[in-house]
Design a protein around this motif. Structure first.
Motif, mmCIF file in Angstrom:
data_model
loop_
_atom_site.group_PDB
_atom_site.id
_atom_site.type_symbol
_atom_site.label_atom_id
_atom_site.label_comp_id
_atom_site.label_asym_id
_atom_site.label_seq_id
_atom_site.Cartn_x
_atom_site.Cartn_y
_atom_site.Cartn_z
ATOM 1 N N HIS A 4 17.892 16.397 38.241
ATOM 2 C CA HIS A 4 18.897 15.610 37.495
ATOM 3 C C HIS A 4 18.128 14.915 36.328
ATOM 4 O O HIS A 4 18.562 14.382 35.246
ATOM 5 C CB HIS A 4 19.586 14.639 38.210
ATOM 6 N N THR A 5 16.725 14.819 36.539
ATOM 7 C CA THR A 5 16.021 13.790 35.600
ATOM 8 C C THR A 5 14.829 14.632 35.131
ATOM 9 O O THR A 5 13.985 15.134 35.868
ATOM 10 C CB THR A 5 15.604 12.433 36.429
ATOM 11 N N ARG A 6 14.451 14.006 33.963
ATOM 12 C CA ARG A 6 13.194 14.668 33.341
ATOM 13 C C ARG A 6 12.334 13.384 32.720
ATOM 14 O O ARG A 6 13.215 12.483 32.363
ATOM 15 C CB ARG A 6 13.357 15.532 32.209
ATOM 16 N N LYS A 7 11.126 13.273 33.020
ATOM 17 C CA LYS A 7 10.345 12.137 32.596
ATOM 18 C C LYS A 7 9.113 12.952 31.640
ATOM 19 O O LYS A 7 8.765 13.782 32.073
ATOM 20 C CB LYS A 7 9.807 11.325 33.688
ATOM 21 N N TRP A 28 9.293 6.748 39.978
ATOM 22 C CA TRP A 28 10.424 7.470 39.129
ATOM 23 C C TRP A 28 11.249 8.021 40.437
ATOM 24 O O TRP A 28 12.560 8.047 40.370
ATOM 25 C CB TRP A 28 9.936 8.586 38.345
ATOM 26 N N GLU A 31 13.526 5.459 42.080
ATOM 27 C CA GLU A 31 14.519 5.207 41.186
ATOM 28 C C GLU A 31 15.713 6.228 41.091
ATOM 29 O O GLU A 31 16.875 5.951 41.339
ATOM 30 C CB GLU A 31 13.950 4.740 39.794
ATOM 31 N N GLU A 32 15.158 7.494 41.292
ATOM 32 C CA GLU A 32 16.291 8.601 41.132
ATOM 33 C C GLU A 32 17.085 8.647 42.269
ATOM 34 O O GLU A 32 18.213 8.929 42.384
ATOM 35 C CB GLU A 32 15.531 9.806 40.771
ATOM 36 N N TYR A 36 21.068 8.288 42.537
ATOM 37 C CA TYR A 36 21.879 9.343 43.034
ATOM 38 C C TYR A 36 22.684 8.688 44.225
ATOM 39 O O TYR A 36 23.760 8.882 44.402
ATOM 40 C CB TYR A 36 20.787 10.262 43.646
ATOM 41 N N GLU A 67 10.132 17.228 35.969
ATOM 42 C CA GLU A 67 11.595 17.352 36.531
ATOM 43 C C GLU A 67 11.659 16.815 38.040
ATOM 44 O O GLU A 67 10.602 16.883 38.860
ATOM 45 C CB GLU A 67 12.138 18.465 36.453
#
Length: 129
Positions: A4-7, A28, A31-32, A36, A67
């Motif tokens: 879901h997330t890219r940093k 990270w 937090e994700e 979620y 990711e």
């Protein structure tokens, strides 16, 4: 597993070796997992209860894209258990895996409260009502 997330790894995310600081990646991931869980349980009052052994396998350097993938493995009465994988989009290597992240649903009083969920729901499905 859904990613879901890219940093984007920036200079402030690096350790003295010039690679991604593990603590930053764990922040990270926490937090994700929280975001979620908030979306799944439809409650912004949640906390991280437990993060199991973290298996670091590779790293990332400045400019790489990381990711973060989350997958629910269990719904408890007041909790949700997930596993996680972070991978380097540039090198296609798995950076780390976490087998268990447990997030707990809280009530107004700050104590665990049943959430009533038994399966993953997608926002698009909630909008059909």
């Amino acid at each position: 597993m859904r990613f879901h997330t890219r940093k984007w790894v920036k200079p402030e995310d690096l350790n003295p070796n010039g690679t991604l600081f593990g603590g930053q990646l764990l922040a990270w991931i926490d937090e994700e997992a929280a975001l979620y869980t908030i979306i799944q349980l439809e409650n912004s009052k949640i906390v991280t209860k437990y993060i199991s052994e973290i298996n670091f396998m590779a790293s990332a350097k400045k400019g790489d894209i990381v990711e973060i993938g989350i997958e629910v493995t269990k719904f408890g009465k007041t909790s949700i258990t997930m596993k996680c994988e972070a991978r380097n989009k540039m090198t296609r290597e798995t950076i780390l895996t976490v087998d268990n992240i447990i997030m707990v649903n809280l009530g107004e009083d700050g104590k665990p409260v049943p959430h009533g969920k038994t399966e993953i729901e997608f926002v698009k499905d909630r909008l059909k009502d």
